[in-house]
Scaffold this motif. Sequence first.
Motif, PDB file in Angstrom:
ATOM      1  N   ARG A 121     -19.384  -7.725   1.575  1.00  0.00           N
ATOM      2  CA  ARG A 121     -19.823  -8.396   0.719  1.00  0.00           C
ATOM      3  C   ARG A 121     -18.862  -9.985   1.092  1.00  0.00           C
ATOM      4  O   ARG A 121     -19.251 -10.579   1.946  1.00  0.00           O
ATOM      5  N   GLU A 125     -19.705 -12.792   3.169  1.00  0.00           N
ATOM      6  CA  GLU A 125     -18.991 -14.388   3.263  1.00  0.00           C
ATOM      7  C   GLU A 125     -18.925 -14.956   4.892  1.00  0.00           C
ATOM      8  O   GLU A 125     -18.843 -15.744   5.270  1.00  0.00           O
ATOM      9  N   GLU A 128     -21.939 -16.634   5.372  1.00  0.00           N
ATOM     10  CA  GLU A 128     -21.692 -18.401   4.865  1.00  0.00           C
ATOM     11  C   GLU A 128     -20.857 -19.538   4.991  1.00  0.00           C
ATOM     12  O   GLU A 128     -21.188 -20.423   5.261  1.00  0.00           O
TER      13      GLU A 128
END
Length: 140
Positions: A121, A125, A128
Amino acid sequence: MDIVEFFQEYNGTLAVLISIVIALIAFYNYIVVRRSEERGRQYDRYHRLLEDLNIRNQGDAPFIDRQIAVVYELRNFPEYYPVTLRILKRSLAHWRYLEQTSKILNDRVNTLFSEAELTIRFIKEYYEVRSYLCLDNGEG
């Protein structure tokens, strides 16, 4: 003013400029060598972590704690994020298979799963944010 007079008049200034240029080139070469050495050290550290992650052990708690620490440390190697994602996803599948086939039964294994999922994760991120800031260079 011809070229000879120019050099005679500005010889001190030209000497200083040439010295500065040579010093800048030497400094640039020093930086390039240092970066290359650092990349080599990063490469070695990353691969030692992967080795620690994949060494087979009998599932004792200290080994699992070490694996958890290794999974967390993989976050410190952004240049390897694409391959780290693939490795962690494959490892998660393998660890879940071992858990389902009762080859390992340990509460700490769930912590290893959780840490791997948190690291996945974290990496996603990171991509992103890079994409949002238009810093994505096509990796990942």
